[in-house]
Enzyme design. Sequence first.
Site, PDB file in Angstrom:
ATOM      1  CD  GLU A   1     -16.656   5.974  -5.891  1.00  0.00           C
ATOM      2  OE1 GLU A   1     -15.701   6.408  -6.578  1.00  0.00           O
ATOM      3  OE2 GLU A   1     -17.207   4.881  -6.105  1.00  0.00           O
TER       4      GLU A   1
ATOM      5  CD  GLU B   1      -9.837  -4.052  -5.890  1.00  0.00           C
ATOM      6  OE1 GLU B   1     -10.811  -3.386  -6.272  1.00  0.00           O
ATOM      7  OE2 GLU B   1      -8.936  -3.574  -5.188  1.00  0.00           O
TER       8      GLU B   1
ATOM      9  CE  LYS C   1     -13.235   2.501 -10.787  1.00  0.00           C
ATOM     10  NZ  LYS C   1     -11.822   2.812 -10.975  1.00  0.00           N
TER      11      LYS C   1
HETATM   12  C1  G6Q Z   1      -7.051  -1.176  -5.068  1.00  0.00           C
HETATM   13  C2  G6Q Z   1      -7.919  -0.626  -6.094  1.00  0.00           C
HETATM   14  C3  G6Q Z   1      -8.932   0.389  -5.615  1.00  0.00           C
HETATM   15  C4  G6Q Z   1      -8.382   1.781  -5.405  1.00  0.00           C
HETATM   16  C5  G6Q Z   1      -9.549   2.753  -5.290  1.00  0.00           C
HETATM   17  C6  G6Q Z   1      -9.110   4.168  -5.020  1.00  0.00           C
HETATM   18  O1  G6Q Z   1      -6.175  -1.975  -5.257  1.00  0.00           O
HETATM   19  O2  G6Q Z   1      -7.135  -0.166  -7.130  1.00  0.00           O
HETATM   20  O3  G6Q Z   1      -9.589  -0.008  -4.450  1.00  0.00           O
HETATM   21  O4  G6Q Z   1      -7.568   1.818  -4.279  1.00  0.00           O
HETATM   22  O5  G6Q Z   1     -10.320   2.685  -6.456  1.00  0.00           O
HETATM   23  O6  G6Q Z   1      -8.292   4.620  -6.044  1.00  0.00           O
HETATM   24  P1  G6Q Z   1      -7.538   5.986  -5.904  1.00  0.00           P
HETATM   25  O7  G6Q Z   1      -6.563   5.862  -4.779  1.00  0.00           O
HETATM   26  O8  G6Q Z   1      -6.869   6.217  -7.221  1.00  0.00           O
HETATM   27  O9  G6Q Z   1      -8.565   7.042  -5.596  1.00  0.00           O
END
Ligand code: G6Q
Length: 544
Positions: free
Chosen positions: A215, A357, A508
Amino acid sequence: MPTSLLATSRPAWSLLQAHAAAMKPAHLRDLFSKDGSRGERMTAEACGLFLDYSKNRATDETMRLLFELAGQAGLKGRIEAMFTGEKINVTENRAVLHTALRAPRGSTVMVDGRNVVPDVWEVLDKMAAFADRVRSGAWKGHTGKRIRNVVNIGIGGSDLGPVMAYEALRSFSDRGLRMVFVSNVDATDAAEALRDLDPAETLFLVCSKTFTTLETMTNAQTCRDWLLRAFNNDASSVAKHFVAVSTNAEKVKEFGIDTANMFGFWDWVGGRYSMDSAIGLSTMIAAGPAAFTEMLEGFRVMDEHFRTAPLEKNLPVIMGMLSVWYASFFGAETVAVLPYDQYLKRFPAYLQQLTMESNGKRVTLGGEPVTYQTGPVYWGEPGTNGQHSFYQLIHQGTKLIPCDFIGFARSLNPIGRHHDMLMANVFAQTEALAFGKTPEEVRKEGVPEALVAHKVFEGNRPSNLILAERLSPRVLGTLVALYEHIVFAQGVVWGIGSFDQWGVELGKVLANRIIPELESKAEPALGHDSSTNNVIRRYRKMKA
Ligand code: G6Q
């Protein structure tokens, strides 16, 4: 440590089960009438937060057993293990050190033989210098104009905290800067965000720990294209309009961002625990470095409290154990968080990720399936709005929904009688939930018999009330750290790992497999189940 991490293996568990059976018929009305001082006694105060937990379906004995359970789960030792950098995130073999993000300058927190505190402060100082340049107008865009718009591109932990903090600290923020947040891979998010912005005055913060998130990278590319279109594809403009927050310097460089404009953090900071790291750059630009430092102090005092206060006086432990009580012994499936402050309107959404989470887990750290309820669904809306929508179910529905009310003694917008009216509603709600209204009371009001049942409020609906002086950056930090540590205390007692999130992976992987099937010109051979195959074919036909 016992061989089993199951909470049911602790001696206090069965005592709590028996105690819960005895407590279920008890009504808060009776608990209060038999015990005149519980309203003063069942309170705790620390770090500028006052907690009233007396309106819970709990007695001193309940609390004693819950603290015993926490003790038997080794909570104190686990807290020390977290703070001292032990690799308690065992499935990813990582330390869990969001607490080091707010460690005082000059202190020591060792990770793999290295004191990380100087690293933390180096980044904070770099962020502060950068934020000051943007705020003062010293940082100029490609055409020499100052920055008026800041677009944070990130998702999950790289979005929810920054959005929440921006809203929470709006009253402390520079109103000359417009902060915009783009997270969804739905192009509508970026399209609407960019619509009215002048590229010459817009700065993008690409926030991604990994710098590989679908994203975020898709949105960053779209924003980069938008910028380049405005500047005749002059790639040198990117350096003036894009900075990165990431742990992945290589990918940042690959994207075309000067690593001099990269703000780092570390693998011992989980995404949902990262709003006080460089991921909070948007917060610092909006509210300024001084407010950010004050917010870190708020986090820090709660950290110290959590680490040092005895369990019975420890706010995160009290609240954490009460939520264990309802989830595991009363079958409550949710916790409503109801902040009576419009600035906290994104706080429940932020907490959804932090709590769910973290503790949405079905096996212990040792891989054993649990036999009890773990992480409840956290949800909520600011009051008083929620009162006019879903509170009906909390008051008169069939579900048990423990509530956390959050209120402030002073408003940041003290206008007329608003604030007393707002706070009267907080107190009234907790009172109504706990004590309800009996059939006799309803009848006394002259209500026709046919309506009595409808107008009865059973009561006995538990709530916590957190009261603070006013929503300052410091109090915000304290509140966030409170919930971070509630989550940890719950996780330790349930024996689960709160710091990984394998549950987000499968979707994913499958999405990446499906993308080419949606995009291919030729009809793809599909190997899913009959439903998934069918909807993919239907979608291809419909979009054609
Ligand atoms: C949080 C998760 C998840 C993560 C996002 C964004 O604890 O790991 O919400 O923050 O998937 O990940 P990136 O910062 O690596 O883009």
